[in-house]
Write a protein that holds these residues in place. Structure first.
Motif, PDB file in Angstrom:
ATOM      1  N   ARG A  38       0.829  -1.194   0.000  1.00 23.53           N
ATOM      2  CA  ARG A  38       0.000   0.000   0.000  1.00 23.53           C
ATOM      3  C   ARG A  38       0.867   1.250   0.000  1.00 23.53           C
ATOM      4  O   ARG A  38       2.084   1.183   0.209  1.00 23.53           O
ATOM      5  N   THR A  39       0.231   2.378  -0.229  1.00 25.59           N
ATOM      6  CA  THR A  39       0.939   3.657  -0.228  1.00 25.59           C
ATOM      7  C   THR A  39       1.717   3.829   1.068  1.00 25.59           C
ATOM      8  O   THR A  39       1.194   3.580   2.154  1.00 25.59           O
ATOM      9  N   ALA A  96       2.049   2.344  -6.029  1.00 32.06           N
ATOM     10  CA  ALA A  96       1.309   1.216  -5.445  1.00 32.06           C
ATOM     11  C   ALA A  96       0.269   0.692  -6.426  1.00 32.06           C
ATOM     12  O   ALA A  96       0.096  -0.533  -6.581  1.00 32.06           O
ATOM     13  N   ARG A  97      -0.427   1.601  -7.110  1.00 33.63           N
ATOM     14  CA  ARG A  97      -1.437   1.162  -8.081  1.00 33.63           C
ATOM     15  C   ARG A  97      -0.789   0.469  -9.277  1.00 33.63           C
ATOM     16  O   ARG A  97      -1.316  -0.522  -9.798  1.00 33.63           O
ATOM     17  N   THR A  98       0.346   0.978  -9.720  1.00 33.22           N
ATOM     18  CA  THR A  98       1.029   0.380 -10.869  1.00 33.22           C
ATOM     19  C   THR A  98       1.535  -1.018 -10.535  1.00 33.22           C
ATOM     20  O   THR A  98       1.419  -1.954 -11.343  1.00 33.22           O
ATOM     21  N   GLN A 104      -1.010   7.558 -13.878  1.00 37.54           N
ATOM     22  CA  GLN A 104      -0.057   7.054 -12.880  1.00 37.54           C
ATOM     23  C   GLN A 104       1.362   7.539 -13.149  1.00 37.54           C
ATOM     24  O   GLN A 104       2.283   7.192 -12.410  1.00 37.54           O
ATOM     25  N   ARG A 147       0.275  -3.050  -8.430  1.00 36.62           N
ATOM     26  CA  ARG A 147      -0.891  -3.933  -8.384  1.00 36.62           C
ATOM     27  C   ARG A 147      -1.270  -4.365  -9.804  1.00 36.62           C
ATOM     28  O   ARG A 147      -1.587  -5.541 -10.049  1.00 36.62           O
ATOM     29  N   LEU A 148      -1.251  -3.429 -10.736  1.00 34.95           N
ATOM     30  CA  LEU A 148      -1.569  -3.757 -12.124  1.00 34.95           C
ATOM     31  C   LEU A 148      -0.570  -4.758 -12.706  1.00 34.95           C
ATOM     32  O   LEU A 148      -0.937  -5.630 -13.498  1.00 34.95           O
ATOM     33  N   PRO A 203       1.176   6.746  -4.088  1.00 34.08           N
ATOM     34  CA  PRO A 203      -0.094   6.139  -4.502  1.00 34.08           C
ATOM     35  C   PRO A 203      -0.042   5.601  -5.925  1.00 34.08           C
ATOM     36  O   PRO A 203      -0.572   4.528  -6.213  1.00 34.08           O
ATOM     37  N   GLU A 204       0.631   6.350  -6.814  1.00 31.74           N
ATOM     38  CA  GLU A 204       0.726   5.930  -8.212  1.00 31.74           C
ATOM     39  C   GLU A 204       1.559   4.654  -8.348  1.00 31.74           C
ATOM     40  O   GLU A 204       1.214   3.742  -9.104  1.00 31.74           O
ATOM     41  N   PHE A 260      -5.527   5.569 -17.933  1.00 29.42           N
ATOM     42  CA  PHE A 260      -5.258   5.301 -16.522  1.00 29.42           C
ATOM     43  C   PHE A 260      -3.759   5.226 -16.262  1.00 29.42           C
ATOM     44  O   PHE A 260      -3.255   5.780 -15.274  1.00 29.42           O
TER      45      PHE A 260
END
Length: 229
Positions: A127-128, A188-190, A157, A192-193, A185-186, A153
């Protein structure tokens, strides 16, 4: 025209704060656990995952009980000194209820408890704010694992991407994260992808109390103030 003071937004999702009654209930539950179980442990945790902990609790509910919450409330329940301890020697556990910590009461043998805690872990997406465990870099070129709908999207990011004949491609190399640096945050999202998991939820035993014994498990613990009290 001035705004009417009557037209104020009202939050309907407010929750009632946990007050004295809630704390007293925890204190009483912990004191009851001291009567019901033969030993007590302090453990620490990192990268908490509530669902995984719930499963672990369910697995051990016939023989054990977990407590997580305010360290101060748990310390009060056990007692902070010989003068106010709930059981002889139990105040020693209070000195190690610091940071992300909890109490574990059980009737299991200590060897079984050690085995269960050593084997317990859950790998998950970071997580962030979590520290990156490795450097992740994407090389210039097509990102064929993503459909073309993902291009806006990914751009948000921070990835330097474009569509080329319906295929997303990086126009230059891109570092998602650096080892030892906190994740944005960016990032962490990347990750996950990309399917890259960098967080491991673990429980680590710190010390154990029983009516006849007190034992520390972690090397480097300062037991001088415990032994002198």
């Amino acid at each position: 025209m001035p705004k009417s003071k009557r037209n104020r937004p009202v939050t309907l999702s407010k929750t009632r704060k946990k007050g004295r009654e809630h704390k007293e209930a925890i204190v009483n539950s912990i004191k009851q656990a001291l009567e019901d179980y033969s030993s007590a442990y302090v453990f620490t945790f990192e990268n908490m995952r509530n669902l995984k902990l719930k499963e672990f609790r369910e697995q051990l509910k016939s023989s054990s009980r977990f407590f997580l919450g305010s360290n101060k409330v748990m310390q009060v329940s056990l007692g902070r000194s010989v003068a106010d301890e709930a059981k002889p020697g139990i105040h020693k556990l209070s000195k190690f209820l610091r940071g992300d910590a909890g109490l574990f009461f059980t009737n299991l043998e200590k060897e079984e408890v050690q085995r269960l805690f050593e084997e317990f872990e859950e790998h998950d997406f970071a997580r962030t704010g979590c520290m990156a465990t490795e450097k992740v870099e994407l090389k210039e070129g097509p990102l064929e694992q993503f459909s073309h709908e993902m291009e806006p999207f990914l751009r948000k990011q921070g990835l330097p991407v474009r569509l080329n004949k319906g295929v997303i491609e990086l126009v230059s190399d891109y570092v998602v994260c650096e080892e030892g640096q906190p994740l944005s945050p960016e990032s962490a999202r990347t990750l996950r992808l990309l399917g890259i998991k960098m967080a491991t939820f673990r429980l680590q035993l710190v010390c154990r109390w029983s009516p006849d014994d007190f034992e520390a498990y972690r090397e480097g613990l300062d037991l001088s103030d415990v032994e002198s009290s």
